[in-house]
Design an enzyme around this catalytic site. Sequence first.
Site, PDB file in Angstrom:
ATOM      1  N   SER A 208      87.101  83.599  67.817  1.00 31.43           N
ATOM      2  CA  SER A 208      85.952  82.710  68.198  1.00 31.43           C
ATOM      3  C   SER A 208      85.126  81.822  67.275  1.00 31.43           C
ATOM      4  O   SER A 208      85.537  82.305  66.046  1.00 31.43           O
ATOM      5  CB  SER A 208      84.933  84.023  68.638  1.00 31.43           C
ATOM      6  OG  SER A 208      84.214  84.573  67.326  1.00 31.43           O
ATOM      7  N   ASP A 209      84.640  80.933  67.620  1.00 32.62           N
ATOM      8  CA  ASP A 209      83.697  80.229  66.755  1.00 32.62           C
ATOM      9  C   ASP A 209      82.574  81.044  66.453  1.00 32.62           C
ATOM     10  O   ASP A 209      82.478  81.978  67.147  1.00 32.62           O
ATOM     11  CB  ASP A 209      83.319  78.897  67.346  1.00 32.62           C
ATOM     12  CG  ASP A 209      82.968  77.755  66.328  1.00 32.62           C
ATOM     13  OD1 ASP A 209      82.638  78.252  65.256  1.00 32.62           O
ATOM     14  OD2 ASP A 209      82.789  76.665  66.455  1.00 32.62           O
ATOM     15  N   TRP A 210      82.047  80.853  65.457  1.00 25.92           N
ATOM     16  CA  TRP A 210      80.992  81.849  65.002  1.00 25.92           C
ATOM     17  C   TRP A 210      79.943  81.792  65.905  1.00 25.92           C
ATOM     18  O   TRP A 210      79.057  80.940  66.204  1.00 25.92           O
ATOM     19  CB  TRP A 210      80.388  81.359  63.481  1.00 25.92           C
ATOM     20  CG  TRP A 210      81.143  81.832  62.338  1.00 25.92           C
ATOM     21  CD1 TRP A 210      80.603  82.668  61.478  1.00 25.92           C
ATOM     22  CD2 TRP A 210      82.467  82.126  62.073  1.00 25.92           C
ATOM     23  NE1 TRP A 210      81.710  83.277  60.583  1.00 25.92           N
ATOM     24  CE2 TRP A 210      82.759  82.778  60.898  1.00 25.92           C
ATOM     25  CE3 TRP A 210      83.899  81.302  63.045  1.00 25.92           C
ATOM     26  CZ2 TRP A 210      84.303  83.084  60.637  1.00 25.92           C
ATOM     27  CZ3 TRP A 210      85.057  81.944  62.733  1.00 25.92           C
ATOM     28  CH2 TRP A 210      85.117  82.661  61.507  1.00 25.92           C
TER      29      TRP A 210
ATOM     30  N   GLY B  54      80.290  82.266  69.084  1.00 26.02           N
ATOM     31  CA  GLY B  54      80.861  81.654  70.384  1.00 26.02           C
ATOM     32  C   GLY B  54      81.197  82.763  71.677  1.00 26.02           C
ATOM     33  O   GLY B  54      81.868  82.385  72.631  1.00 26.02           O
TER      34      GLY B  54
END
Length: 754
Positions: free
Chosen positions: A272-274, A276
């Site tokens: 995941s993006d941080w 996200g």
Amino acid sequence: MNRLFIGFALVLSGVAAAQVAAPERISSTATRPIYADLSRPLEERVEDALSRMSISEKLHIIHAQSKFSSRGVPRLGIPDLWTDDGPHGVRPDVLWDEWEQAGQSNDSCVAFPALTCLAACWDPGIARLYGESLGEEARYRGKSVLLGPGINIYRTPLNGRNFEYLGEDPFLASEMAVSYIQGLQSRGVAACVKHYALNNNEVNRHTTNVVIDDRTLYEIYLPAFKAAVERGGAWSLMGAYNLLGDEHLCHNDRMLNGILKNEWGFDGAVISDWGGCHDTRQAIANGLDLEFGSWTDGLANGASNAYNNYYLADPYLKLIESGEVSTDELDDKARRVLRLIMRTAMDPSYGYGSLCSEAHYDAARRIGDDGIVLLRNEKNVLPIRSREGGKILVVGENAIKMMTVGGGSSSLKAQREVSPLEGIRKAAEGRGMSVDYARGYVGDVSGEYNGVVTGQNLSDSRTPAQLIAEAVEKARDADYVIFVGGLNKSPGQDCEDSDRESLDLPYAQDDVIAALVKANRNLAVVNISGNAVAMPWVKDVPAIVQAWFLGSEAGNSIADVLFGDVNPSGKLPFTFPAKLSDSPAHAMGAYPGVKRDDSPIVDLEYKEGLLVGYRWHDTRKIRPLFSFGHGLSYTDFRLGKASADRRQIADNDSITFTVDVTNTGRRAGAEVVQLYISDPDCSVERPAKELKAFRKVWLQPGETKSVSLTVGRDALSYFDAERHEWVAEPGDFTAHIGTSSDKISSSVKFNLTR
Ligand code: BGC
């Protein structure tokens, strides 16, 4: 500590970690377990490790345990997984739980040029060098996953993160990304290709729901990701913050399960993006494998010690325990994360890497040298002619401002950074010339990001009029004036989490340039940015250089080109529009989207469809300021008439075009031969032409080389959304061969038979 004690401690920590599983005891005489035996096939090792793990151990490896790491399986000796930004160098370490600097003294790095510069090299060999060098730095720093490359398509010149990406064309971005990834991973460090997908602006990045037709998705926004997975063999990929079809892209069923894993066969881990990840059930079902940064937006502080509360931690366990979800998805996620660990941290064959080596500085300089673009050079003002006693005036804040600090997550702690002024001064003094400096304007004097400080004091209390007056006075007395300006890494410019507000240069730089034009005709403007900027003075300034954010060796690369030690060979990876309203998303009123009445969601329809960048300018016949693929040299090249090895091709054939390129000038240099395809008679609308092959060739004065470029059916195809397949429609096609999208030297017609 004696051996007995160590053994005892290990057993204890193993029990704690495993909770239910029995600790593995490997006596020195026992054969290695399969998972630890490097000679066994990867899949066997992964399955073996998985079979030994408890549910809680599996859960532990699929979410973060700190800002940038996730846990391994201590009981089995499977190491933790360390990630780090990315994509231009290895980011300095932050504290375990916080965004503050850890304050290490061994975490500075070589800052490589930004990815826009890499794309401007138009040379996959250079992308490979970039990846290898960066991989060695990451490996040395103990990082298994490098959060890059960023390969989102350049859709609007306002996007604050364009500087981290590879330009506006899917084919160019694909070629460069594949080599970068292969180079990086050849050093035992996983690429984490980001941000999948449609994260094409920063404003509202957590709430933008992109509305796009399938054809545009497949033809423009997916090809570089597909190439990264299928040809680059990327070991991990990062979901984007935004949404598609009302579902966040970090757990988007169609994009992750459907396209990435099923259509493309991705066997790596989706990270995941941080911050996200937003929902446990979606994260379980929709293809997310490894959760990072929850409760942060990637930049601001997050809750400390909240890792057990991550969506893929205790909440997931509860659903398993209550029988609401099975462990099938958990096994799949754990398998992918184990694969990632075994491909990187658990593979000692890659060695230890190296950090801040001269070879890496040389690579950074080479990439900068090759990516700088000479946009304009009237009356051959450049290169600067050396003359004993000659005087050079450098003007502008970007000549002295450190650019490796700032911009968001790509900010670095560079071991050294040569400013443009330092680079120019060194080169000039070596030639018996002197360099003076005038500030010209005051822009952003801050020099801190995330606890890393430049240590520069750039404050200056003079008024704009005083600064211009000083620059003009000094300019009158100089042989050459070099203005170094552009954007910087502050919010609202080339910086994550915000977009630019306009195409214009900030801080009234246009006024400074206009004043310098009147004072000295030997003027060169060096624009430092990762984005197109408006140039109302374009016709008055004889020489214009696009110099990007060049990292540690910035000043040296700029001086190399200005003084002619290097003959510029970079080509624009995106179009410079003359004005913002000429740019497709803005012409269509399709930015930044429309907020819904009842929710924070912003619907952003990509109304320009396929017509991104030069596709728009060519098809709609809107002349840009500088076109995609444009870039001058200090020598001249002539392209002969291109020929094809056949006039007709059948469905599965390929066709090869050949053209002679001659260096007709007096200096060695490089030209990029570009091949665009058009399909004028197609039953569906297609862009006027599209890049499908290119080659950079180096030529001595007088030398001729024959360049062959081959394309196959895929280069002729469009994506038929209804049939969900690529279609090459029989009929006439034209191949356009030239040296930029607006400089075509020959066109060859051919026919695709039924
Ligand atoms: C960015 C990512 C980055 C991550 C970790 C996020 O805010 O969007 O590109 O890798 O933070 O720093």
